[in-house]
Design an enzyme around this catalytic site. Structure first.
Site, PDB file in Angstrom:
ATOM      1  N   SER A 161      -9.907   2.781   3.295  1.00 25.99           N
ATOM      2  CA  SER A 161      -9.058   3.238   2.487  1.00 25.99           C
ATOM      3  C   SER A 161      -7.666   2.185   1.106  1.00 25.99           C
ATOM      4  O   SER A 161      -7.707   2.579   0.631  1.00 25.99           O
ATOM      5  CB  SER A 161      -8.089   4.289   2.784  1.00 25.99           C
ATOM      6  OG  SER A 161      -7.517   3.675   3.946  1.00 25.99           O
ATOM      7  N   LYS A 167       1.050  -1.548   0.359  1.00 21.97           N
ATOM      8  CA  LYS A 167      -0.004  -0.172   0.087  1.00 21.97           C
ATOM      9  C   LYS A 167       0.626   1.305   0.169  1.00 21.97           C
ATOM     10  O   LYS A 167       1.910   1.105   0.275  1.00 21.97           O
ATOM     11  CB  LYS A 167      -1.029  -0.275   1.212  1.00 21.97           C
ATOM     12  CG  LYS A 167      -1.611   0.800   1.367  1.00 21.97           C
ATOM     13  CD  LYS A 167      -2.713   1.472   2.441  1.00 21.97           C
ATOM     14  CE  LYS A 167      -3.940   1.837   2.752  1.00 21.97           C
ATOM     15  NZ  LYS A 167      -4.454   2.162   3.738  1.00 21.97           N
ATOM     16  N   SER A 200     -10.137  -0.382   7.171  1.00 21.03           N
ATOM     17  CA  SER A 200      -9.026  -0.443   6.056  1.00 21.03           C
ATOM     18  C   SER A 200      -8.531  -1.278   4.737  1.00 21.03           C
ATOM     19  O   SER A 200      -8.300  -0.923   3.754  1.00 21.03           O
ATOM     20  CB  SER A 200      -8.083   1.142   5.511  1.00 21.03           C
ATOM     21  OG  SER A 200      -9.039   2.203   6.461  1.00 21.03           O
TER      22      SER A 200
END
EC number: 6.3.5.7
Length: 532
Positions: free
Chosen positions: A172, A97, A196
């Site tokens: 997210s 990420k 997330s």
């Protein structure tokens, strides 16, 4: 997609590691197959000069690390051929990420504020995956600074759900979840502040884990809300999540919140849970406040079916009440926004990142800061900064931030009381399946409600896992079931998660992602439709 490529990219990480050890294929071949998959499913830039429009395909990656990933894979192959001892997952590629700093690649947090920024050091979790010899495929998309539940708030275009390109992949960490479920990567790292990792896992049919707070280092992870953030695995199987968790977990002296205990034994517990009778004697509590009204009918149906499978596997199912969970959402959004306001204050146009000069008038630090923050932050980041600054301001601190911290204590007590009665708690991961892109961008409160089931664990610091539970009958989209365990009892998650996974796979005759539509065909059809 060629047959050979399909055979490699659809392997679980554990299967791929075994194939590498057996000499069935090389790490270079495995890594190249995933890079080819990324190329065919990411699509091309809608506008090369305006990255905010994203790409015509999934747009799961913000940066692809092809050359270095292949170099690392070749080195693993050379060391294996030389007879060197290698870590268990050596040669299996991974995605990271883009909130986790990584040398040799940009780290942007999906924000204009950090566009093109190159970190001078690796995050601890990146160091650990390098030591475990996992080639890094690239950096995945997210909501800007991890603020969102849909990955629509990225400055570089939204990510699309591989099950339906017109729907969100969660957030997210939608980029990591989409990459794993679309077979772009067998493993990924995400971060979880209020769900997330788990919510994207739920809506994409992948497995996502939020470890115990402090059990995985946050050193080198760009902070959103420091008392809530946690790094964790995103995978296609519970066993793979356990294996990756053992790689990244453990004490780190550079993280002041790090727990001084080793990681594991997660893999052994996952293997135990997957065996016949592996759940016997386990007491599972259904969270009363996280079921019923407000949950999509298909989500509730698959959840109830999962409970029956757990019961059939030998677990005892009881109902547990956690009365203060009803107030967790409001408390979370005050605490989180307050910490956001503090953590994002460093992006001022002076020290690093974007610098924007005022268009007219004198150039002062205050005016440079104002122009930079106006240009660098997107609408959701600005919304949360303003909310947090207000909550921390004189005259309002006790009424808002102070009260939210009191609710947080009550939520923690609810968990303590619940775990005196049961071994783990269970609930749906998300109240709905993936919603349409753009459906909730103008209604922030509706967007925030998607985190209602995941937020309590972050407030309390306890671990949780989301496991695919099937497809909702009304729309054929993935549904997730969430298990929660006491602090430092992450191993229980892998036992019960693997038990449910094994029961479901026996019922389905394979994994949920075996039912994934052909992503390349979906992208081609969508591109042709757009051209017309």
């Amino acid at each position: 997609m060629t047959t050979n490529q399909n055979a490699l990219i659809t392997l679980s990480a554990s299967e791929a590691a075994e194939g590498l050890r057996n000499g069935d294929f090389t790490s270079e071949q495995l890594t190249q197959a995933h890079l080819d998959r990324i190329e065919t499913t990411e699509g091309t830039a809608v506008d090369a000069e305006d990255r905010s429009l994203g790409k015509t395909g999934l747009n799961a990656f913000l940066h692809v690390n092809a050359e270095q990933a292949l170099d690392d894979a070749r080195q693993v192959d050379a060391d294996r051929a030389a007879g060197k001892q290698l870590p268990p997952l050596a040669g299996v590629p991974i995605a990271v990420k883009d909130l986790i700093v990584t040398t040799g690649q940009p780290t942007t947090a999906a924000s204009r504020m950090l566009e093109g920024w190159m970190s001078p050091y690796d995050a601890t979790v990146v160091q650990k995956i390098r030591e475990a010899r996992l080639p890094i495929l690239g950096k995945t998309n997210l909501d800007e600074f991890a603020m969102g539940s849909s990955t629509e708030h990225s400055a570089f275009g939204c990510t699309r759900n591989p099950w339906d390109l017109d729907r969100i992949p969660g957030g997210s960490g939608g980029g990591s979840a989409a990459a794993v479920s679309a077979f772009q990567a067998p493993l990924a790292l995400g971060t979880d502040t209020g769900g997330s990792i788990r919510q994207p896992a739920s809506v994409t049919g992948s497995v996502g884990v939020k470890p115990t707070y402090g059990s995985v280092s946050r050193y080198g992870v760009i902070a959103m809300a420091s008392s809530l953030d946690q790094v964790g695995p995103v995978t296609r199987t519970v066993r793979d999540a356990a294996a990756l968790h053992e790689v990244i977990g453990g004490y780190d002296a550079r993280d002041s919140t790090s727990i001084n205990e080793p990681a594991g034994p997660y893999l052994a517990e996952a293997e135990k849970g997957a065996t016949e009778g592996g759940l016997k004697g386990l007491k599972i509590g259904v969270v009363k406040e996280l079921t019923g009204d407000g949950f999509q009918s298909g989500v509730s149906q698959r959840f109830q079916e999962s409970l029956e499978l757990l019961r059939a596997a030998g677990a005892e199912i009881v109902e547990v009440s956690t009365p203060h969970f009803d107030h967790a959402l409001g408390a979370y959004y005050l605490i989180m926004a307050s910490e956001v306001s503090s953590n994002l204050a460093k992006y001022d146009g002076v020290r690093f990142g974007l610098r924007k000069l005022p268009e007219e008038g004198p150039v002062t630090i205050e005016r440079v800061m104002s122009a930079t923050r106006a240009a660098g932050f997107g609408p959701e980041a600005k919304r949360r900064i303003i909310l947090g600054t207000y909550a921390l301001s004189a005259g309002y601190y006790d009424a808002y931030y102070g009260s939210a911290q009191k609710v947080r204590t009550l939520v923690q007590r609810d968990f303590t009381n619940a775990f005196e009665q049961v071994d783990v708690l269970v609930s749906p991961t998300s109240p709905t399946t993936a919603f349409k892109l753009g459906e909730k961008t103008d209604d922030p409160v509706s967007m925030y409600l998607n985190d209602i089931a995941t937020i309590p664990t972050n407030l309390a610091g306890v671990p949780a896992i989301s496991v695919p539970a099937g497809l909702a009958p009304e729309n054929g989209l993935p549904v997730g079931v969430q298990f929660m365990a006491p602090v430092k009892e992450d191993a229980r998650l892998y036992r019960v998660g693997a038990g449910l996974e094994a029961a479901l796979q026996q019922q389905w005759g394979g994994g949920l992602l075996d039912q994934l539509p052909d992503t390349e065909s979906l992208i081609a059809a969508r591109t042709q439709g757009s051209a017309k």
